[in-house]
Design a protein around this motif. Structure first.
Motif, short mmCIF file in Angstrom:
data_model
loop_
_atom_site.label_atom_id
_atom_site.label_comp_id
_atom_site.label_asym_id
_atom_site.label_seq_id
_atom_site.Cartn_x
_atom_site.Cartn_y
_atom_site.Cartn_z
N THR A 191 0.77 -1.18 -0.10
CA THR A 191 0.11 -0.01 0.25
C THR A 191 0.96 1.14 0.05
OG1 THR A 191 -1.85 -1.06 1.03
CG2 THR A 191 -1.91 1.26 1.23
N ALA A 192 1.79 1.33 0.65
CA ALA A 192 2.65 2.40 0.75
C ALA A 192 3.53 2.62 -0.62
CB ALA A 192 3.85 2.32 1.75
N THR A 193 3.91 1.48 -1.21
CA THR A 193 4.58 1.46 -2.58
C THR A 193 3.58 2.00 -3.50
OG1 THR A 193 5.91 -0.27 -1.91
CG2 THR A 193 5.65 0.27 -4.37
N ALA A 194 2.13 1.70 -3.45
CA ALA A 194 1.07 2.21 -4.23
C ALA A 194 0.89 3.70 -4.21
CB ALA A 194 -0.30 1.43 -4.12
N GLU A 195 1.10 4.35 -2.87
CA GLU A 195 0.87 5.61 -2.81
C GLU A 195 1.99 6.45 -3.33
OE1 GLU A 195 0.12 6.18 1.45
OE2 GLU A 195 -1.79 5.20 1.26
N LEU A 196 3.35 5.91 -3.09
CA LEU A 196 4.57 6.17 -3.52
C LEU A 196 4.43 6.44 -5.10
CD1 LEU A 196 7.49 7.14 -3.24
CD2 LEU A 196 8.25 4.96 -3.23
N LEU A 197 3.77 5.37 -5.74
CA LEU A 197 3.63 5.37 -7.31
C LEU A 197 2.62 6.50 -7.52
CD1 LEU A 197 3.89 3.67 -10.18
CD2 LEU A 197 1.87 2.62 -9.25
N ALA A 198 1.60 6.66 -6.94
CA ALA A 198 0.46 7.66 -7.16
C ALA A 198 1.34 9.09 -6.89
CB ALA A 198 -0.56 7.65 -6.06
N ALA A 199 2.22 9.38 -6.01
CA ALA A 199 2.94 10.38 -6.09
C ALA A 199 3.79 10.69 -7.23
CB ALA A 199 3.77 10.61 -4.79
#
Length: 441
Positions: A194-202
Motif C-alpha cells: 500500500t505504501a508503494t502504491a501511494e509512492l507510485l501515485a505521487a
C-alpha cells in the motif's frame, strides 16, 4: 477466492473487497487508448510485495506472504488483496517478518493461489519497491507451481524511479518520507504494498502521462491458470516493534551512486536486520554483486558509507546507548569496517561538531525549489499559486535539490520535515510566506 477483513462482493469471477470504492474512471482508460493507439489497454498497475523465508528465490527460500494493490493509470487505489502462504518448510527469520508457524497452518500453498494471483496481475504493469527481489520470487514460485507462459511482466521499480525522479532514495521508508506517506508496520506485505502504491501515485502525479507509456505499451495478457483456487488467508493483526537497527536503517539517506548499487544496498539491509550474516546470505550478496557488476572495491566503499550513515542516524538525537553501540559494533564487524574507524565514528561528537554552523544568510532565487508540508491557514493551492507567480518551483517531495521547506509547524515531525533536517534544508513557518507575499505587493 480472496479473503480480507472487509465484506466481499462477487465480481469478475473472484471476490473483491467492497471496502475500497474509488475506481478508475472510463475517461482515464479511453485517454490511454487514444495515446497508445490500440484497442488492448492495460487496466493499470498491480503493486506487489512479498515476505519470504530468506533471500535465495531460485533454490530453497519461499514466499510466505503476498499482497497485491491495484492502482488505476492515474494513480487511484482500486483494490487490495493479501494472503499468508504455507511454504512447506521452516519460516526463516521470524524476528524480521513476524509470521508464526501457527498462523501458517491454515494458509494455502502458493500453487493454490496461482490462478487468482495471475488474474490479479494480468493486463497490468507490475510495480514493486526493489522490483528485482519481488519478481525473482514471483517467477520462481510460479515456475514451481507449473505455471507456464510466454508473456513477460512489464514492470516498474519505485526504488529505481526514486533515483530518477527524486535524485536519490533507497529504502521504502526513506522514499515515503519524501512525500509524507505513512509507513507503519513495515515487513507486512499489504502495508508495504500500500505504501508503494501511494509512492507510485505521487510519482504519477509529478510526471506527464507519456512518461509511463513505455511500461503500458509492454503489457501483455497473462494466460489464465487452470488450478485450485483456495481461499486467501489474512495474517492476524499484531503489534510490530522494530529493532533499533531497523529504526535507524529507515532514517539512513541514500548512499548509492547508481541504481545497481542501491539494489545491492537494499539486499544488504535485509541481511543485516538480525545482526547476523548467514552463509546463504553472504552467497546471495556475492551473487547479486556479480550480477549487477558491483566489484569488491565498490562493495567495500558502499559498506563504509553505509556504516557511516548508520552512525550519523544513531547520533541524530545526540545520544547513543550502550545497546545501540553494541548493535553498531556488530554491524561494523559484519561489514569488515576497520576498528580504528569504528572507534572514531562512535566517539561522542564534540560541542563544535554537535552545534549547527551559524547562519550566514539565506537567499532564494527565481527557480529555487520549495516544498510545503502540513495544514496551513491558507489553502495549499493558494500558496502554491503565490510561489509560482514569484518564480519559485513548488515540489511535492523533499530531495537534496530543494532549497526550502515551509511547514505549518516548523517543529513538525512529518516525513518531509525529517528529511529536510537530514539534508540540512531550512524549515520555516507560514508567517514566512505571509512576509514574502507582503514584501512583493
Amino acid at each position: 477466492m480472496f479473503a480480507d477483513n472487509s465484506t466481499r462482493s462477487r465480481s469478475f469471477g473472484f471476490d473483491r473487497p467492497r471496502g475500497l470504492t474509488i475506481m478508475s474512471t472510463p475517461t482515464d482508460r479511453f485517454a490511454l487508448v487514444q495515446i497508445l493507439g490500440n484497442g488492448s489497454v492495460p487496466l493499470g498497475y498491480a503493486v506487489i510485495d512479498v515476505e519470504t523465508t530468506g533471500l535465495v528465490a531460485e533454490l530453497y527460500d519461499r514466499v510466505i506472504e503476498v499482497a497485491v494493490v491495484h492502482v488505476s493509470p492515474d494513480g487511484l487505489i482500486t483494490g487490495r488483496w493479501e494472503t499468508l502462504v504455507n511454504p512447506g518448510r521452516d519460516l526463516g527469520r521470524q524476528d524480521i517478518h513476524g509470521i508464526t508457524a501457527r498462523e501458517i497452518l491454515g494458509a494455502p500453498a502458493f500453487a493454490d493461489i496461482v490462478a487468482d494471483l495471475v488474474d490479479l496481475l494480468s493486463d497490468r504493469v507490475i510495480v514493486a519497491h526493489n522490483a528485482a527481489f519481488d519478481l525473482r520470487f514471483l517467477n520462481a514460485e510460479l515456475a514451481r507451481a507449473g505455471y507456464r507462459t510466454t508473456a513477460q511482466f512489464s514492470s516498474v521499480c519505485t526504488m529505481r524511479l526514486a533515483r530518477t525522479l527524486l535524485g536519490g532514495g533507497g529504502s521504502l521508508a526513506d522514499c515515503c518520507a519524501a512525500f509524507d506517506i505513512e509507513l507503519t508496520g513495515a515487513h507486512r506485505a499489504l502495508v508495504d504494498a500500500t505504501a508503494t502504491a501511494e509512492l507510485l501515485a505521487a510519482f504519477i502525479a509529478s510526471t506527464e502521462r507519456t512518461y509511463w507509456l513505455p511500461a503500458f505499451d509492454a503489457v501483455t495478457p497473462l494466460a489464465p491458470h487452470v488450478g485450485q483456487r483456495a481461499a486467501w488467508f489474512v495474517r492476524e493483526d499484531g503489534d510490530y516493534a522494530p529493532t533499533f537497527l531497523e529504526r535507524i536503517v529507515d532514517r539512513v539517506p541514500d548512499v548509492a551512486d547508481t541504481a545497481e548499487q542501491a539494489e545491492y544496498l537494499a539486499l544488504l539491509e535485509r541481511c543485516l536486520l538480525d545482526r547476523y550474516l548467514s552463509e546463504h546470505e553472504m552467497n546471495a550478496l556475492v551473487a547479486l554483486a556479480d550480477q549487477l557488476g558491483v566489484g569488491r572495491a565498490t562493495a567495500e566503499r558502499l559498506h563504509l558509507r553505509y556504516f557511516e550513515a548508520l552512525v550519523a542516524a544513531a547520533w541524530a538525537d545526540g545520544v547513543v546507548s550502550e545497546l545501540e553501540r553494541d548493535d553498531l559494533q556488530t554491524v561494523a564487524e559484519l561489514l569488515s569496517i576497520p576498528q580504528e574507524m569504528v572507534r572514531k565514528a562512535l566517539e561522542a561528537p564534540g560541542v563544535e561538531d554537535a552545534t549547527p554552523p551559524a547562519a550566514t544568510g539565506f537567499d532564494l532565487i527565481v527557480g529555487d525549489a520549495i516544498v510545503l508540508t502540513g495544514e496551513m491557514l491558507r489553502p495549499r493551492a493558494a500558496w502554491e499559486a503565490v510561489l509560482a507567480d514569484l518564480g519559485y518551483v513548488v515540489k511535492p517531495a523533499v530531495t537534496k535539490a530543494v532549497k526550502l521547506v515551509v511547514a505549518a509547524d516548523p517543529d513538525s515531525l512529518s516525513g518531509k520535515a525529517k528529511k529536510a533536517r537530514d539534508y540540512g534544508i531550512p524549515i520555516v513557518g507560514e508567517p514566512w510566506l505571509l512576509d514574502l507575499a507582503a514584501a512583493t505587493v
